[in-house]
Scaffold this active site. Structure first.
Site, mmCIF file in Angstrom:
data_model
loop_
_atom_site.group_PDB
_atom_site.id
_atom_site.type_symbol
_atom_site.label_atom_id
_atom_site.label_comp_id
_atom_site.label_asym_id
_atom_site.label_seq_id
_atom_site.Cartn_x
_atom_site.Cartn_y
_atom_site.Cartn_z
ATOM 1 C CB ILE A 12 -6.598 51.668 81.130
ATOM 2 C CG1 ILE A 12 -7.315 51.157 82.761
ATOM 3 C CG2 ILE A 12 -7.898 52.608 81.064
ATOM 4 C CD1 ILE A 12 -7.103 51.727 84.272
ATOM 5 C CG ASP A 31 2.139 51.082 75.641
ATOM 6 O OD1 ASP A 31 3.137 50.486 76.096
ATOM 7 O OD2 ASP A 31 1.690 51.387 75.840
ATOM 8 C CG ASN A 32 7.411 51.771 77.590
ATOM 9 O OD1 ASN A 32 6.787 51.099 78.106
ATOM 10 N ND2 ASN A 32 8.169 52.294 78.289
ATOM 11 C CG ASN A 35 2.523 46.758 83.348
ATOM 12 O OD1 ASN A 35 3.795 45.395 83.127
ATOM 13 N ND2 ASN A 35 1.690 46.542 83.312
ATOM 14 C CB SER A 124 -4.964 56.249 90.948
ATOM 15 O OG SER A 124 -5.452 55.082 92.501
ATOM 16 C CB THR A 126 -3.786 55.459 94.776
ATOM 17 O OG1 THR A 126 -2.841 55.389 95.905
ATOM 18 C CG2 THR A 126 -3.280 56.513 94.027
ATOM 19 C CE1 TYR A 148 0.398 54.644 89.993
ATOM 20 C CE2 TYR A 148 -0.577 54.237 91.413
ATOM 21 C CZ TYR A 148 -1.280 54.349 90.341
ATOM 22 O OH TYR A 148 -2.658 54.164 89.733
ATOM 23 C CE LYS A 152 -1.018 57.199 88.020
ATOM 24 N NZ LYS A 152 -1.449 57.582 86.703
ATOM 25 N NE ARG A 300 -2.646 44.571 99.360
ATOM 26 C CZ ARG A 300 -2.987 45.336 97.784
ATOM 27 N NH1 ARG A 300 -3.002 44.211 97.270
ATOM 28 N NH2 ARG A 300 -4.349 45.820 97.583
ATOM 29 C CG ASP A 303 -4.647 46.588 101.363
ATOM 30 O OD1 ASP A 303 -4.098 47.378 100.508
ATOM 31 O OD2 ASP A 303 -5.171 45.628 101.066
HETATM 32 P P1 NAD Z 1 -0.822 49.132 82.233
HETATM 33 O O1 NAD Z 1 0.523 48.723 82.837
HETATM 34 O O2 NAD Z 1 -1.364 48.119 81.608
HETATM 35 O O3 NAD Z 1 -1.046 49.946 80.992
HETATM 36 C C1 NAD Z 1 0.207 51.615 81.038
HETATM 37 C C2 NAD Z 1 1.345 51.315 79.728
HETATM 38 O O4 NAD Z 1 1.989 52.127 79.629
HETATM 39 C C3 NAD Z 1 1.841 50.380 79.782
HETATM 40 O O5 NAD Z 1 1.201 49.138 78.662
HETATM 41 C C4 NAD Z 1 3.006 51.124 79.957
HETATM 42 O O6 NAD Z 1 3.822 50.048 78.462
HETATM 43 C C5 NAD Z 1 3.369 51.822 79.362
HETATM 44 N N1 NAD Z 1 3.757 52.940 79.703
HETATM 45 C C6 NAD Z 1 4.759 52.668 80.713
HETATM 46 N N2 NAD Z 1 5.913 53.805 81.336
HETATM 47 C C7 NAD Z 1 5.335 53.930 79.773
HETATM 48 C C8 NAD Z 1 6.706 55.386 78.833
HETATM 49 N N3 NAD Z 1 7.290 55.598 80.134
HETATM 50 N N4 NAD Z 1 6.247 55.752 77.631
HETATM 51 C C9 NAD Z 1 5.353 54.613 76.953
HETATM 52 N N5 NAD Z 1 4.572 53.907 77.642
HETATM 53 C C10 NAD Z 1 4.351 53.704 79.171
HETATM 54 O O7 NAD Z 1 -1.603 49.854 83.661
HETATM 55 P P2 NAD Z 1 -3.347 50.594 83.399
HETATM 56 O O8 NAD Z 1 -3.851 49.378 84.461
HETATM 57 O O9 NAD Z 1 -3.091 50.196 81.475
HETATM 58 O O10 NAD Z 1 -3.426 51.801 83.676
HETATM 59 C C11 NAD Z 1 -3.427 52.737 83.322
HETATM 60 C C12 NAD Z 1 -2.688 54.425 83.923
HETATM 61 O O11 NAD Z 1 -4.037 54.193 84.346
HETATM 62 C C13 NAD Z 1 -1.658 54.698 84.443
HETATM 63 O O12 NAD Z 1 -1.171 55.407 84.521
HETATM 64 C C14 NAD Z 1 -2.359 53.733 86.023
HETATM 65 O O13 NAD Z 1 -1.138 54.726 87.253
HETATM 66 C C15 NAD Z 1 -3.602 54.256 86.794
HETATM 67 N N6 NAD Z 1 -4.286 53.169 87.056
HETATM 68 C C16 NAD Z 1 -4.549 52.498 86.824
HETATM 69 C C17 NAD Z 1 -5.180 52.191 87.588
HETATM 70 C C18 NAD Z 1 -5.753 50.818 87.898
HETATM 71 O O14 NAD Z 1 -6.157 49.649 88.236
HETATM 72 N N7 NAD Z 1 -5.344 49.572 86.326
HETATM 73 C C19 NAD Z 1 -5.797 52.577 88.511
HETATM 74 C C20 NAD Z 1 -5.783 53.906 89.160
HETATM 75 C C21 NAD Z 1 -4.795 54.569 87.895
HETATM 76 C C1 UD1 Z 2 -4.425 48.994 95.276
HETATM 77 C C2 UD1 Z 2 -3.500 49.863 94.631
HETATM 78 C C3 UD1 Z 2 -4.253 51.281 94.639
HETATM 79 C C4 UD1 Z 2 -4.438 51.190 93.129
HETATM 80 C C5 UD1 Z 2 -5.507 50.150 92.798
HETATM 81 C C6 UD1 Z 2 -5.578 49.628 91.082
HETATM 82 C C7 UD1 Z 2 -2.655 49.064 96.775
HETATM 83 C C8 UD1 Z 2 -2.345 49.502 98.456
HETATM 84 N N1 UD1 Z 2 -3.311 49.868 96.476
HETATM 85 O O1 UD1 Z 2 -5.907 49.143 95.358
HETATM 86 O O2 UD1 Z 2 -2.714 52.286 94.683
HETATM 87 O O3 UD1 Z 2 -5.196 52.621 92.392
HETATM 88 O O4 UD1 Z 2 -4.739 48.765 93.764
HETATM 89 O O5 UD1 Z 2 -4.505 49.074 90.309
HETATM 90 O O6 UD1 Z 2 -1.368 48.143 96.216
HETATM 91 N N2 UD1 Z 2 -7.466 42.065 98.175
HETATM 92 C C9 UD1 Z 2 -7.129 40.417 98.520
HETATM 93 N N3 UD1 Z 2 -6.248 40.039 98.289
HETATM 94 C C10 UD1 Z 2 -5.064 39.596 96.790
HETATM 95 C C11 UD1 Z 2 -5.747 41.401 97.026
HETATM 96 C C12 UD1 Z 2 -6.234 41.973 96.911
HETATM 97 O O7 UD1 Z 2 -7.697 40.434 99.734
HETATM 98 O O8 UD1 Z 2 -4.248 38.940 96.784
HETATM 99 C C13 UD1 Z 2 -7.968 43.016 98.719
HETATM 100 C C14 UD1 Z 2 -7.282 43.944 99.131
HETATM 101 O O9 UD1 Z 2 -6.430 43.947 100.790
HETATM 102 C C15 UD1 Z 2 -8.293 44.727 99.072
HETATM 103 C C16 UD1 Z 2 -9.234 44.411 98.061
HETATM 104 O O10 UD1 Z 2 -8.921 42.655 98.263
HETATM 105 O O11 UD1 Z 2 -8.891 44.992 100.185
HETATM 106 C C17 UD1 Z 2 -8.660 45.347 96.481
HETATM 107 O O12 UD1 Z 2 -7.303 45.047 96.534
HETATM 108 P P1 UD1 Z 2 -6.356 45.672 94.795
HETATM 109 O O13 UD1 Z 2 -7.693 45.116 93.898
HETATM 110 O O14 UD1 Z 2 -5.125 45.637 95.200
HETATM 111 O O15 UD1 Z 2 -7.158 47.077 94.787
HETATM 112 P P2 UD1 Z 2 -6.433 48.361 95.833
HETATM 113 O O16 UD1 Z 2 -5.864 48.046 96.864
HETATM 114 O O17 UD1 Z 2 -8.246 48.846 95.791
#
Ligand code: NAD
Ligand code: UD1
Length: 346
Positions: A12, A31-32, A35, A124, A126, A148, A152, A300, A303
């Site tokens: 993101i 960023d550290n 990931n 999130s 979540t 997790y 949040k 899962r 879920d």
């Molecule tokens: P990501 O893992 O790709 O990005 C997170 C970044 O934070 C990484 O580059 C990682 O190296 C860095 N990081 C982690 N811990 C750190 C620390 N202590 N100091 C400095 N850098 C650190 O994940 P993303 O998908 O880009 O998500 C970004 C944020 O959004 C996260 O906080 C995540 O929880 C939140 N979020 C993501 C989703 C999703 O579906 N991707 C959904 C809801 C919320």
């Molecule tokens: C997951 C996380 C949620 C996080 C979000 C974005 C869990 C339980 N929840 O959400 O906390 O905010 O990712 O990072 O992990 N699915 C399959 N096969 C797969 C993967 C997923 O059928 O291999 C299904 C799941 O059951 C779900 C849908 O696809 O119905 C979406 O799954 P996913 O992309 O993992 O997102 P969330 O479960 O919504």
């Protein structure tokens, strides 16, 4: 205007950096790389013909973080840094509370010390847990079901307390947007940046993309007995560039609030419509022309059946609305996957 983006090298993060650059802001990345890799930032620099100041720094390193704030005239912070794997958070909760909660506390203390009070936080959906009613509004009950999600929610509460504290303050009143993301997928249409999960993807969209490209054999659909239209889970998928632009809209809102007024608002970022796993697969196959083999497997653990947002607050408060449809989400994912079969290739 300089905006600090923690976690700016992540999925993101790179898209948010792009959106900030597109709107004329100057992002400063912290960023550290736990990931992510620096390659995403390098690619944006090339795409936009610009330089992005990047610090390899852990947000828990208070001294280094203070130095970064002192070296740059930071006007606001977009805080994305954190760990995000639900399963891992259950097996290693301490790391999640330490990284997410303690890390945020170090950031907030630094901001307070240096008088920066504008914050956008990545929360999130979540935090809602298993929703009682759909679509989900921001005032729904909050009931995260894993460490997790708890981390949040704890951060949201800390932010709320900070804003309450400064309600009567004479300066540096906190202005905070808690953005509750639904399911971000896709990639910038340039195809130069995208989601590059380490190891086997946990989330459905990158998993489908890797099956389609031949890296993985088949998708396991986790459950076909949910009380949904086709038995598979329903989610509110949102294009990551819409989400990124939502951050810029939130930033504009926060910056527009009068100096002495403090605010802390939770805001959903979603599209408002739900798509099942089978529907997602079928859109993917139609848009890309690639067949994706799948099998049904057990649900899962943790879920939920259905989850989608009521995104009306984001529209009324921030003037933001998601504009990209599912076809764009899957075709942009596929462009990224095809152009970068090994992700950023490190
Ligand atoms: P990501 O893992 O790709 O990005 C997170 C970044 O934070 C990484 O580059 C990682 O190296 C860095 N990081 C982690 N811990 C750190 C620390 N202590 N100091 C400095 N850098 C650190 O994940 P993303 O998908 O880009 O998500 C970004 C944020 O959004 C996260 O906080 C995540 O929880 C939140 N979020 C993501 C989703 C999703 O579906 N991707 C959904 C809801 C919320
Ligand atoms: C997951 C996380 C949620 C996080 C979000 C974005 C869990 C339980 N929840 O959400 O906390 O905010 O990712 O990072 O992990 N699915 C399959 N096969 C797969 C993967 C997923 O059928 O291999 C299904 C799941 O059951 C779900 C849908 O696809 O119905 C979406 O799954 P996913 O992309 O993992 O997102 P969330 O479960 O919504």
């Amino acid at each position: 205007m300089k905006i600090l983006v923690t976690g700016g090298a992540g999925y993101i993060g790179v898209h948010t950096i792009l959106a900030l650059v597109n709107e004329g802001y100057i992002p400063i990345v912290v960023d550290n790389l736990s990931n992510s890799s620096i390659e995403g930032i390098r690619r944006i620099e090339k795409l936009k013909n610009t330089t992005i100041k990047t610090y390899i720094c852990d947000i828990r390193d208070a001294e280094y973080l203070s130095q970064i704030f002192s070296e740059n005239d930071i006007q606001g912070v977009i805080h994305l840094a954190g760990l995000k794997a639900v399963g891992e958070s259950c097996s290693d909760p301490i790391s999640y509370y330490d990284n997410n909660v303690s890390g945020t506390l170090v950031l907030l203390k630094t901001m307070e010390k240096l008088g920066v009070a504008n914050l956008i936080f990545s929360s999130s959906a979540t935090v809602y847990g298993n929703p009682k009613t759909l679509p989900i509004k921001e005032d729904a009950k909050l009931f995260p079901t894993n460490p997790y999600g708890q981390s949040k929610l704890m951060i949201e509460k800390i932010c709320q307390d900070l804003a309450n504290k400064t309600k009567l303050a004479s300066k540096n009143a906190w202005k905070i947007a808690l953005l509750r993301y639904f399911n971000p997928i896709g990639a910038d249409k340039s195809g130069v940046v995208g989601e590059d999960p380490k190891g086997t993807p946990n989330n459905v969209m990158p998993y489908i993309a890797q099956v389609a490209s031949g890296k993985l054999e088949r998708l396991s659909i986790f459950g076909n007995d949910y009380p949904t239209k086709d038995g598979t889970g329903i989610r509110d998928y949102i294009h990551v560039m819409d989400l990124a632009e939502g951050h810029v809209a939130a930033l504009r809102w926060v910056l527009s609030i009068k100096p002495l007024i403090s605010e802390c608002r939770a805001i959903n970022l979603g599209t408002g419509s739900g798509t099942s796993v089978l529907e997602l697969l079928s859109i993917f196959e139609k848009e890309t022309g690639v067949k994706v083999p799948y099998v049904y497997s057990l649900r899962r653990s943790g879920d939920i059946a259905s989850c989608f947002a009521d995104p009306s607050l984001a529209h009324s408060l921030l003037g933001w609305k998601a504009s990209r449809n599912m076809a764009q989400m899957v075709s942009d994912t596929w462009r990224w996957q095809e152009q970068n079969p090994s992700g950023y290739g490190e």
